[in-house]
Design an enzyme around this catalytic site. Sequence first.
Site, mmCIF file in Angstrom:
data_model
loop_
_atom_site.group_PDB
_atom_site.id
_atom_site.type_symbol
_atom_site.label_atom_id
_atom_site.label_comp_id
_atom_site.label_asym_id
_atom_site.label_seq_id
_atom_site.Cartn_x
_atom_site.Cartn_y
_atom_site.Cartn_z
ATOM 1 N N ALA A 22 0.832 -1.211 0.000
ATOM 2 C CA ALA A 22 0.000 0.000 0.000
ATOM 3 C C ALA A 22 0.865 1.260 0.000
ATOM 4 C CB ALA A 22 -0.940 -0.016 1.210
ATOM 5 N N VAL A 23 1.932 1.265 0.802
ATOM 6 C CA VAL A 23 2.826 2.438 0.830
ATOM 7 C C VAL A 23 3.406 2.653 -0.569
ATOM 8 C CG1 VAL A 23 5.085 3.255 1.658
ATOM 9 C CG2 VAL A 23 3.438 2.297 3.285
ATOM 10 N N SER A 73 18.626 -5.674 15.114
ATOM 11 C CA SER A 73 19.940 -5.132 14.790
ATOM 12 C C SER A 73 20.628 -4.504 16.008
ATOM 13 C CB SER A 73 19.769 -4.081 13.684
ATOM 14 O OG SER A 73 20.973 -3.427 13.439
ATOM 15 N N ASP A 103 7.028 -1.692 19.018
ATOM 16 C CA ASP A 103 7.451 -0.609 19.930
ATOM 17 C C ASP A 103 8.965 -0.391 19.905
ATOM 18 O OD1 ASP A 103 7.927 -2.999 21.307
ATOM 19 O OD2 ASP A 103 7.635 -2.055 23.258
ATOM 20 N N ILE A 127 2.586 -8.563 16.488
ATOM 21 C CA ILE A 127 1.544 -9.454 17.039
ATOM 22 C C ILE A 127 1.294 -9.156 18.516
ATOM 23 C CG2 ILE A 127 2.019 -11.315 15.384
ATOM 24 C CD1 ILE A 127 3.247 -12.806 17.942
ATOM 25 N N ASP A 128 2.196 -8.396 19.138
ATOM 26 C CA ASP A 128 2.075 -8.142 20.585
ATOM 27 C C ASP A 128 1.029 -7.077 20.920
ATOM 28 O OD1 ASP A 128 4.187 -9.900 20.737
ATOM 29 O OD2 ASP A 128 5.701 -8.349 21.058
ATOM 30 N N ARG A 163 -8.382 -32.917 31.550
ATOM 31 C CA ARG A 163 -7.103 -32.343 31.976
ATOM 32 C C ARG A 163 -7.173 -30.819 31.977
ATOM 33 N NH1 ARG A 163 -3.441 -35.906 27.873
ATOM 34 N NH2 ARG A 163 -2.916 -37.601 29.295
ATOM 35 N N MET A 170 2.545 -15.800 22.828
ATOM 36 C CA MET A 170 3.615 -14.803 22.794
ATOM 37 C C MET A 170 3.142 -13.470 23.385
ATOM 38 S SD MET A 170 5.757 -15.278 19.314
ATOM 39 C CE MET A 170 7.205 -16.317 19.333
ATOM 40 N N GLU A 223 3.643 -15.286 27.581
ATOM 41 C CA GLU A 223 5.011 -15.781 27.806
ATOM 42 C C GLU A 223 5.729 -14.958 28.880
ATOM 43 O OE1 GLU A 223 7.452 -15.416 24.287
ATOM 44 O OE2 GLU A 223 6.786 -13.380 23.901
HETATM 45 O O1 F6P Z 1 7.579 -8.969 19.288
HETATM 46 C C1 F6P Z 1 7.087 -10.089 18.638
HETATM 47 C C2 F6P Z 1 7.602 -11.346 19.290
HETATM 48 O O2 F6P Z 1 7.108 -12.466 18.591
HETATM 49 C C3 F6P Z 1 7.278 -11.492 20.778
HETATM 50 O O3 F6P Z 1 5.966 -11.918 21.012
HETATM 51 C C4 F6P Z 1 8.345 -12.479 21.205
HETATM 52 O O4 F6P Z 1 8.623 -12.390 22.574
HETATM 53 C C5 F6P Z 1 9.525 -12.036 20.387
HETATM 54 O O5 F6P Z 1 9.005 -11.383 19.241
HETATM 55 C C6 F6P Z 1 10.451 -13.137 19.956
HETATM 56 O O6 F6P Z 1 11.563 -12.551 19.379
HETATM 57 P P1 F6P Z 1 12.609 -13.272 18.439
HETATM 58 O O7 F6P Z 1 12.018 -13.320 17.067
HETATM 59 O O8 F6P Z 1 13.800 -12.369 18.463
HETATM 60 O O9 F6P Z 1 12.857 -14.622 18.998
#
Ligand code: F6P
Length: 320
Positions: A22-23, A73, A103, A127-128, A163, A170, A223
């Site tokens: 799109a960009v 990086s 972020d 995804i976070d 169970r 994540m 996690e």
């Molecule tokens: O920020 C996205 C994410 O998938 C987090 O949910 C997870 O903790 C992290 O990246 C995993 O990072 P990497 O790809 O460096 O293992």
Amino acid sequence: MKRIGVITTGGDAPGMNAAIRAVTRLAASKNIEVLGFRRGWEGLITNTFIQLNARSVSGIIQLGGTILHTHRSPEFEKPEGIIKAAQTLRLNNIDGLVVIGGDGSFRGACDLSEETETLIAGIPASIDNDVYGTEETIGFDTAVNTAVEEIDKIRDTAISHERIFIVEVMGRERGFLALTVGLTVGAEVILVPEERDPKEKIVKTIQENAEKGKKSGLIVAAEGFGDTHKLARELEKDAGVEVRLSVLGYAQRGGSPSARSRLLANLFAKEAVELLLDKQGDRMVGLQKGEITSITLEKSCKTRKPLNFELLKLANTLAT
Ligand code: F6P
């Protein structure tokens, strides 16, 4: 505005490709040239890019991952890396840079903005869903749906074997993914880093549920909550039930983006390109109260996005 750059940085998120497309097409429609820097900030440090045009971004709207690749990086975290990136922008006469990421990416963009005249527009994709200034990031909806699909299957086996399953999702140090997933699979317990339930409370919930006739259950844990292997062993011992752990892992980051993630990608890209055309730099676009809007990059990087505890309360009430 004659030439812009675009990068994808941080963890990949489904819908990043839709945003690149799109960009590129929006810029091309204004006769702006687009350079796609490869491997996130690394591409700016090493001056590695590909030319993007309306045709080269064909057929990618439905693809997960990022055609530009991404990379964490360490060099970009040092002042020398940021200076090199700023030099690359100057060398290539880049008037505007679109940063598609999470972020951490915007913290990098903030640092870079202090070294460069190039206008920066951020598009939140992660995804976070932990970026301040947007109710939703590109890729979040897809990851939620991926996790929900898997956990619904786990529910079947949990019921059959009577169970308790802990399912770890994540989200790094935040609980946005766990909360939305937990609510939408009807989890009996949701564990987020923002509110660390003591083990005794979880044991009590499992035992009360058993007394009510609920012999199986789902615990969705972020996690960032802590060691779920240890928790599984402890719950088995203390609650006297069979507990299994399933760590969903990286599948949550892949796959074809949902319609919603693609829609956000298109709308965010439109806002980002318009900001650059308007000569407004150092901003991040976002969704707020149903509107596409933007805030300063600085505000986004320096503010912690709050978790919606009302949702957690709702999930707990519904899990009875
Ligand atoms: O920020 C996205 C994410 O998938 C987090 O949910 C997870 O903790 C992290 O990246 C995993 O990072 P990497 O790809 O460096 O293992």
